[in-house]
Design a protein around this motif. Sequence first.
Motif, PDB file in Angstrom:
ATOM      1  N   TYR A   1      -7.991   3.817  -1.122  1.00 10.37           N
ATOM      2  CA  TYR A   1      -8.545   3.888   0.219  1.00 10.37           C
ATOM      3  C   TYR A   1      -8.470   5.306   0.765  1.00 10.37           C
ATOM      4  CZ  TYR A   1      -7.895  -1.182   0.174  1.00 10.37           C
ATOM      5  OH  TYR A   1      -7.940  -2.516  -0.142  1.00 10.37           O
ATOM      6  N   CYS A   2      -9.533   5.708   1.424  1.00  4.60           N
ATOM      7  CA  CYS A   2      -9.571   6.944   2.186  1.00  4.60           C
ATOM      8  C   CYS A   2      -9.144   6.614   3.621  1.00  4.60           C
ATOM      9  CB  CYS A   2     -11.004   7.471   2.143  1.00  4.60           C
ATOM     10  SG  CYS A   2     -11.406   8.808   3.257  1.00  4.60           S
ATOM     11  N   ALA A   3      -8.403   7.512   4.239  1.00 10.16           N
ATOM     12  CA  ALA A   3      -7.939   7.251   5.596  1.00 10.16           C
ATOM     13  C   ALA A   3      -7.867   8.531   6.405  1.00 10.16           C
ATOM     14  CB  ALA A   3      -6.561   6.582   5.561  1.00 10.16           C
TER      15      ALA A   3
ATOM     16  N   ARG B   1       0.852  -1.191   0.000  1.00  8.65           N
ATOM     17  CA  ARG B   1       0.000   0.000   0.000  1.00  8.65           C
ATOM     18  C   ARG B   1       0.889   1.243   0.000  1.00  8.65           C
ATOM     19  NH1 ARG B   1      -4.411  -0.234   4.495  1.00  8.65           N
ATOM     20  NH2 ARG B   1      -2.551  -0.156   5.811  1.00  8.65           N
TER      21      ARG B   1
ATOM     22  N   TYR C   1      -2.068   6.433  10.084  1.00  8.03           N
ATOM     23  CA  TYR C   1      -3.509   6.579   9.894  1.00  8.03           C
ATOM     24  C   TYR C   1      -4.245   5.528  10.705  1.00  8.03           C
ATOM     25  CZ  TYR C   1      -2.619   9.999   6.275  1.00  8.03           C
ATOM     26  OH  TYR C   1      -2.220  11.136   5.609  1.00  8.03           O
TER      27      TYR C   1
ATOM     28  N   TYR D   1      -7.864   5.285  10.854  1.00 10.97           N
ATOM     29  CA  TYR D   1      -9.174   4.898  10.351  1.00 10.97           C
ATOM     30  C   TYR D   1      -9.118   4.734   8.836  1.00 10.97           C
ATOM     31  CZ  TYR D   1     -10.286   6.929  14.877  1.00 10.97           C
ATOM     32  OH  TYR D   1     -10.302   7.230  16.217  1.00 10.97           O
ATOM     33  N   TRP D   2      -9.787   3.673   8.350  1.00 13.41           N
ATOM     34  CA  TRP D   2      -9.717   3.331   6.933  1.00 13.41           C
ATOM     35  C   TRP D   2     -11.090   3.015   6.375  1.00 13.41           C
ATOM     36  CZ3 TRP D   2      -5.114   3.410   4.199  1.00 13.41           C
ATOM     37  CH2 TRP D   2      -3.962   3.603   4.977  1.00 13.41           C
TER      38      TRP D   2
ATOM     39  N   ASP E   1       1.317   4.914   5.914  1.00 15.29           N
ATOM     40  CA  ASP E   1       0.028   4.323   6.299  1.00 15.29           C
ATOM     41  C   ASP E   1      -0.066   4.043   7.794  1.00 15.29           C
ATOM     42  OD1 ASP E   1       0.570   0.922   4.971  1.00 15.29           O
ATOM     43  OD2 ASP E   1       1.737   2.168   6.346  1.00 15.29           O
TER      44      ASP E   1
END
Length: 122
Positions: A92-94, A43, A110, A112-113, A107
Amino acid sequence: HVQLVESGGGSVQAGQSVTLSCVNEGWSKYCMGWFRQAPGQAREGVAAVGNDGSTSYEDSVKDRFTISADNAKNSLYLQMSSLKPEDTAMYYCAATGRSTGPLSLRDYEYLYWGQGTQVTVS
């Protein structure tokens, strides 16, 4: 409670544009980002935005992608133009869980995903 829901993915031809949206159903003014993951690859961070409107981009998408946030709509967007086959991935939004601090494309920063939305460029 932060719940992120992405939409807007699909299949497009190279050179075309797509806009991804992310609704934060438990909105808090966190620093936000978009990530992507292609099959068999790690990712990677694509873009990040702070509450002051500052932005950061991964080198391969600079001048092609634009991240923005609309706090009134509890939404995050990623406008993608001049798409290339190598942009094919799950996006993906995070959310970081913090409202200040330096922007990050890592990543692990972060908390929340979202569930992701597929973008396929042929």
